[in-house]
Structures are given as structure tokens and as C-alpha cells.
Design a protein around this motif. Structure first.
Motif, mmCIF file in Angstrom:
data_model
loop_
_atom_site.group_PDB
_atom_site.id
_atom_site.type_symbol
_atom_site.label_atom_id
_atom_site.label_comp_id
_atom_site.label_asym_id
_atom_site.label_seq_id
_atom_site.Cartn_x
_atom_site.Cartn_y
_atom_site.Cartn_z
ATOM 1 N N ALA A 188 1.532 0.274 1.981
ATOM 2 C CA ALA A 188 1.750 -0.801 2.954
ATOM 3 C C ALA A 188 3.131 -0.729 3.601
ATOM 4 C CB ALA A 188 1.560 -2.159 2.276
ATOM 5 N N ARG A 189 4.037 0.058 3.037
ATOM 6 C CA ARG A 189 5.376 0.185 3.616
ATOM 7 C C ARG A 189 5.410 1.113 4.831
ATOM 8 N NH1 ARG A 189 8.812 1.027 -2.032
ATOM 9 N NH2 ARG A 189 8.884 -1.190 -2.657
ATOM 10 N N GLU A 190 4.365 1.863 5.055
ATOM 11 C CA GLU A 190 4.392 2.892 6.101
ATOM 12 C C GLU A 190 4.153 2.288 7.487
ATOM 13 O OE1 GLU A 190 5.365 5.970 5.358
ATOM 14 O OE2 GLU A 190 5.620 5.168 3.327
ATOM 15 N N THR A 191 5.035 1.397 7.884
ATOM 16 C CA THR A 191 4.983 0.764 9.209
ATOM 17 C C THR A 191 6.403 0.666 9.764
ATOM 18 O OG1 THR A 191 5.348 -1.541 8.545
ATOM 19 C CG2 THR A 191 3.088 -0.692 8.338
ATOM 20 N N SER A 192 6.511 0.240 11.006
ATOM 21 C CA SER A 192 7.822 0.057 11.630
ATOM 22 C C SER A 192 8.302 -1.384 11.524
ATOM 23 C CB SER A 192 7.762 0.472 13.100
ATOM 24 O OG SER A 192 6.783 -0.296 13.787
ATOM 25 N N ALA A 193 7.748 -2.156 10.585
ATOM 26 C CA ALA A 193 8.155 -3.548 10.401
ATOM 27 C C ALA A 193 9.637 -3.639 10.051
ATOM 28 C CB ALA A 193 7.316 -4.203 9.309
ATOM 29 N N THR A 194 10.238 -4.763 10.407
ATOM 30 C CA THR A 194 11.645 -5.002 10.095
ATOM 31 C C THR A 194 11.793 -5.308 8.606
ATOM 32 O OG1 THR A 194 11.909 -5.959 12.303
ATOM 33 C CG2 THR A 194 13.664 -6.371 10.707
ATOM 34 N N PRO A 195 12.722 -4.653 7.919
ATOM 35 C CA PRO A 195 12.917 -4.944 6.487
ATOM 36 C C PRO A 195 13.334 -6.397 6.268
ATOM 37 C CG PRO A 195 13.980 -2.880 7.086
ATOM 38 C CD PRO A 195 13.578 -3.540 8.371
ATOM 39 N N LEU A 196 13.048 -6.890 5.081
ATOM 40 C CA LEU A 196 13.452 -8.243 4.708
ATOM 41 C C LEU A 196 14.084 -8.220 3.322
ATOM 42 C CD1 LEU A 196 11.165 -9.405 2.463
ATOM 43 C CD2 LEU A 196 9.768 -9.422 4.529
ATOM 44 N N SER A 197 14.818 -9.266 3.016
ATOM 45 C CA SER A 197 15.453 -9.372 1.704
ATOM 46 C C SER A 197 15.399 -10.806 1.217
ATOM 47 C CB SER A 197 16.908 -8.887 1.752
ATOM 48 O OG SER A 197 17.677 -9.682 2.634
ATOM 49 N N VAL A 198 15.373 -10.951 -0.109
ATOM 50 C CA VAL A 198 15.324 -12.253 -0.772
ATOM 51 C C VAL A 198 16.296 -12.212 -1.940
ATOM 52 C CG1 VAL A 198 13.904 -13.759 -2.212
ATOM 53 C CG2 VAL A 198 12.954 -12.805 -0.104
ATOM 54 N N GLN A 199 17.034 -13.285 -2.126
ATOM 55 C CA GLN A 199 17.935 -13.379 -3.259
ATOM 56 C C GLN A 199 17.144 -13.790 -4.501
ATOM 57 O OE1 GLN A 199 21.323 -12.628 -3.387
ATOM 58 N NE2 GLN A 199 20.968 -12.830 -5.605
ATOM 59 N N ALA A 200 17.120 -12.932 -5.509
ATOM 60 C CA ALA A 200 16.432 -13.208 -6.771
ATOM 61 C C ALA A 200 17.464 -13.410 -7.872
ATOM 62 C CB ALA A 200 15.507 -12.037 -7.121
ATOM 63 N N PRO A 201 17.049 -13.951 -9.016
ATOM 64 C CA PRO A 201 18.001 -14.130 -10.122
ATOM 65 C C PRO A 201 18.688 -12.839 -10.549
ATOM 66 C CG PRO A 201 16.004 -15.384 -10.531
ATOM 67 C CD PRO A 201 15.738 -14.553 -9.312
ATOM 68 N N THR A 202 17.999 -11.704 -10.338
ATOM 69 C CA THR A 202 18.564 -10.417 -10.733
ATOM 70 C C THR A 202 19.323 -9.734 -9.611
ATOM 71 O OG1 THR A 202 16.455 -9.361 -10.169
ATOM 72 C CG2 THR A 202 16.786 -10.041 -12.472
ATOM 73 N N GLY A 203 19.398 -10.370 -8.441
ATOM 74 C CA GLY A 203 20.089 -9.777 -7.307
ATOM 75 C C GLY A 203 19.199 -9.716 -6.071
ATOM 76 N N GLN A 204 19.675 -9.054 -5.037
ATOM 77 C CA GLN A 204 18.913 -8.934 -3.798
ATOM 78 C C GLN A 204 17.687 -8.031 -3.998
ATOM 79 O OE1 GLN A 204 19.154 -9.958 -0.502
ATOM 80 N NE2 GLN A 204 20.755 -11.437 -0.972
ATOM 81 N N GLN A 205 16.539 -8.493 -3.500
ATOM 82 C CA GLN A 205 15.321 -7.682 -3.489
ATOM 83 C C GLN A 205 14.980 -7.378 -2.036
ATOM 84 O OE1 GLN A 205 12.470 -10.090 -5.647
ATOM 85 N NE2 GLN A 205 13.129 -9.292 -7.632
ATOM 86 N N HIS A 206 14.723 -6.099 -1.752
ATOM 87 C CA HIS A 206 14.418 -5.649 -0.395
ATOM 88 C C HIS A 206 12.982 -5.149 -0.332
ATOM 89 C CE1 HIS A 206 18.726 -5.714 0.752
ATOM 90 N NE2 HIS A 206 18.925 -5.318 -0.492
ATOM 91 N N GLU A 207 12.326 -5.424 0.791
ATOM 92 C CA GLU A 207 10.940 -4.975 0.957
ATOM 93 C C GLU A 207 10.609 -4.909 2.444
ATOM 94 O OE1 GLU A 207 8.490 -3.146 0.451
ATOM 95 O OE2 GLU A 207 8.241 -3.806 -1.632
ATOM 96 N N LYS A 208 9.474 -4.296 2.761
ATOM 97 C CA LYS A 208 9.009 -4.214 4.150
ATOM 98 C C LYS A 208 8.094 -5.382 4.509
ATOM 99 C CE LYS A 208 10.043 -0.649 6.926
ATOM 100 N NZ LYS A 208 9.068 0.383 7.249
ATOM 101 N N PHE A 209 7.748 -6.203 3.514
ATOM 102 C CA PHE A 209 6.752 -7.253 3.735
ATOM 103 C C PHE A 209 6.842 -8.282 2.624
ATOM 104 C CE2 PHE A 209 4.851 -3.416 1.794
ATOM 105 C CZ PHE A 209 4.633 -3.890 0.517
ATOM 106 N N LEU A 210 6.192 -9.414 2.826
ATOM 107 C CA LEU A 210 5.915 -10.352 1.738
ATOM 108 C C LEU A 210 4.544 -10.011 1.182
ATOM 109 C CD1 LEU A 210 6.990 -13.809 3.238
ATOM 110 C CD2 LEU A 210 8.332 -12.284 1.757
#
Length: 409
Positions: A188-210
Motif C-alpha cells: 500500500a506504500r507504493e503510491t505518490s501520497a504525501t507522507p504523514l507522521s503521528v507522535q506516539a508514546p515511543t516517538g514519531q511514527q511515519h507512514e504513507k497512510f492511515l
């Protein structure tokens, strides 16, 4: 992929160029287009920023019983790559496979497109269901208390998940979590979508989608009853138009399918001859997904995620879920509201045809574990339906013993 502004300019150039008296204006537009392509996306505000765009795809999976209605089932994977990486979060530490239900919502992903950093919040709920898995880390999950395996059959509020602070920002060097083990998750990451990030208890989590998943007992928009002749009695239960459906059949290395666009509300569908090809099926389905609003690379990513499962052994209906139905059972709130929101869900109804019953019974009799394993996580639910047709508990117990012996072979 061209931006919306570039696509609009392409259309303008083509239209203007056909009229000689406006040719100078056409050439001016062409120069503008060349500049738009040359300037990075985040610098293209003056050419018409399309704003925040959100696209979602996902699946609803069910198994049709003898009456055409979805049966309760638990997926049991016999073989195959892991469904999800271990960094994906689960409700109270367990996945949806322990929850009894009739409809399994698998791999909805929400992509965002933005030319500049944007803060976004998202909330989604599932009618008569629970959200069971998600990533990145969510701000809130309801319910938040442990669930029993029969929780969906007890009084309960609709389950939901929320992300209160998502940062959507162009970042070509974003570091996405990845494990060594293969998983269908990554396609599902194989797209040109804009990356996103969320602050988690363990630090920043980065992904291409929710990402999220769930289980429900919600009614489907259609039913599919297998007739003794092998035909399929199709019934549109909501009256909402089904944009397209595919009747699919695979036996060994042979497959067949036929596409029905805008089927009538009540009709009999015939099973196809096994004379198709995987290449043509993938191309046709990708075209259908793109026609419903997905970008081409999103449609390709969806097929990369689920194609091997959709096209495995057996018989099934694969259909485009009406948008109104999706919005009614899976209400989604995004703030700020995107300028464009596409939601494309594929429904899968596994069919227990006479050919499927014959194949499984023959494989059990010959102790052919390889053929049985081709049915993957659907083998046990399909077998349960077959067993209910046996006249008496002794006969049913004997069939389960025979299945166990065949798989142990």
C-alpha cells in the motif's frame, strides 16, 4: 503523476489548440504547463494549489451461506505470508481473528495529498462493529475495555478510532517502519501520497497512510445465493446501484471471470468458463478501481495488496461497494475537510458452489493437503457450511476427522 492543476492545463491546451484563432493563447498555456512541471509541488501555490486531498480504499469480506446471507466466520491462515507486521497496533493485544463476526473489514488505508505541511484530525466509526487494528498510533479507541469473542453479539456501541493530530508534510526522506518478514501490508506504500507522521508514546511514527481494520455483523448491500445448478441468485438489498461486479472462478491454474456493470437489482449470474488470464483480470479490475476515483498508482497498490487473495482458489463475487453504503456504515470525519475525498471499497463474497464442495470433498478423500491449503483462511468456514448439510452429528464428526487427517498428511 500529474497534479490536478497540470491535468487541467493539459485539457485547456488540447481544447485551445484546436481553434486556430486562439493558437497564441494555447501556446501561452503550454508555457505555463512547462513551468508548472518544472517547479516543485510545494512551490506551486500561484498555479492553483488543489488543497488537501484524501483518498481511501479498503475491503469488506464475507462468506455466503446456503441462504445467500453472510455466515459467522473466523479466518484461520494455513499458509501464506503474515497479514500484518508486528508494529501494527491491536485492540488490547489481540487481532480481529479472535472476534466472531460476519463481515471483516480489511486494510482500509487513507492517503493524503498536500503541497505544504498540514495538520489533520481523523475519526472513523464502524456500524455494528469494532476497530481491531490500526497504525500509526491512535489518539482514542472506542471501546477501550477488553472484549469477549462474542462481543459483537452483545449490546454495544459502534466501535471507532481517532487520530487527533496528524502531520501531513512532503518529506521524500521519511523513514517508514519495515520488518524483514514479508507482509501484504507494505504494498500500500507504493503510491505518490504525501507522507504523514503521528507522535506516539515511543516517538514519531511515519507512514504513507492511515491504516485500520475491523469486524462487524452489519448487513451487506447485496446477497448472493448459490443455486443447485451452480448459478448465483444476486439480490441488491439496498437499491443503491452497484457500479460493477466480477463473477470469479479459479480451479488450479485456470481461471475465469466476467464483469457485470450496473447489474439489475435481482438477477441470476452464471459462473464463468475457466478461460481467462490473470493479466487481463488485473488490468480490468485496475481500470474499474481508477474509474471510481482512485489514482492509478493507488489502484495498483490495492491490487498489489489483495490480488493474490482475491484471485486464489474457489468462487466469489468481487464488487464495488456503493459509496452511499460505505458512508452509512463507516462514517468518516476529516478536519480540515479535504477539497476532494474518494472512498473506494471492494466487497468480496466467497461462494460455496457445487464445484467448490466437490473439490474440497475430493481433496479430503485423497488426502490432498496441497489442494486444501489453496483455500487458505476460507477453508474452515467453507467446510463448516458443507458439514451442516450432513444428516446427523456422527456424520459431521466423521467429516471433521477426515479433514484433520488430510491436512496432517
Amino acid at each position: 503523476m500529474k497534479t490536478l492543476a497540470a491535468k487541467a492545463l493539459c485539457a485547456a491546451v488540447a481544447s485551445l489548440g484546436r481553434r486556430k484563432r486562439l493558437l497564441p493563447l494555447a501556446l501561452f498555456a503550454a508555457v505555463g504547463l512547462a513551468l508548472a512541471v518544472a517547479i516543485p509541488l510545494h512551490s506551486r501555490q500561484q498555479l492553483g494549489d488543489p488543497g488537501l486531498i484524501a483518498h481511501e480504499w479498503g475491503t469488506f469480506t464475507a462468506i455466503a451461506g446456503s441462504d445467500g446471507q453472510p455466515v459467522e466466520w473466523l479466518p484461520v491462515d494455513l499458509v501464506g505470508k503474515p497479514e500484518l507486521p508486528t508494529f501494527v497496533e491491536h485492540f488490547r493485544g489481540f487481532p480481529k481473528s479472535v472476534l466472531r463476526g460476519t463481515v471483516r473489514m480489511e486494510t482500509p488505508v487513507i492517503y493524503f495529498y498536500a503541497s505544504q505541511e498540514t495538520s489533520v484530525s481523523v475519526h472513523v466509526s464502524f456500524s455494528k462493529g469494532f476497530i481491531t487494528e490500526w497504525y500509526p498510533h491512535a489518539s482514542r479507541l472506542q471501546p477501550s475495555t477488553p472484549l469477549a469473542s462474542d462481543a459483537l453479539y452483545q449490546p454495544h456501541d459502534d466501535g471507532s478510532v481517532a487520530w487527533d493530530s496528524i502531520t501531513v508534510a512532503p518529506n521524500p526522506s521519511a523513514d517508514f517502519a519495515r520488518e524483514k518478514a514479508a507482509s501484504r501490508y507494505y504494498a500500500a506504500r507504493e503510491t505518490s501520497a504525501t507522507p504523514l507522521s503521528v507522535q506516539a508514546p515511543t516517538g514519531q511514527q511515519h507512514e504513507k497512510f492511515l491504516f485500520y481494520r475491523g469486524v462487524s455483523t452489519v448487513s451487506l448491500p447485496l446477497s448472493a445465493k448459490v443455486l443447485p445448478t451452480g448459478g448465483i441468485l444476486f439480490d441488491n438489498r439496498t437499491g443503491q446501484p452497484i457500479p460493477a461486479l466480477i463473477v470469479f472462478e479459479r480451479r488450479g491454474n485456470k481461471l475465469g471471470y466476467h464483469i457485470v456493470t450496473s447489474p439489475s437489482d435481482h438477477t441470476i449470474l452464471e459462473t464463468p468458463a475457466v478461460s481467462g488470464t490473470f493479466e487481463s483480470l488485473r488490468a480490468d479490475l485496475e481500470d474499474i478501481l481508477a474509474s471510481q476515483g482512485l489514482y492509478r498508482d493507488e489502484a495498483h497498490a490495492m491490487l498489489g495488496t489483495w490480488g493474490d487473495s482475491w484471485f486464489e482458489e474457489g468462487s466469489r463475487l468481487i464488487y464495488i461497494v456503493p459509496r452511499a453504503y460505505t458512508d452509512s456504515i463507516l462514517p468518516l470525519s476529516i478536519n480540515p475537510a479535504p477539497t476532494q475525498l474518494a472512498r473506494v471499497f471492494v466487497g468480496r463474497i466467497e461462494l460455496i458452489t457445487p464445484a467448490t464442495e466437490k473439490s474440497i470433498e475430493a481433496a479430503i478423500a485423497s488426502r490432498d493437503a496441497a489442494t486444501l491449503e489453496k483455500y487458505g483462511r476460507f477453508l474452515y468456514p467453507i467446510f463448516d457450511v458443507i458439514v451442516t448439510k450432513q444428516p446427523g452429528q456422527d456424520a459431521r464428526d466423521h467429516m471433521y476427522e477426515e479433514l484433520g487427517a488430510a491436512l496432517a498428511n
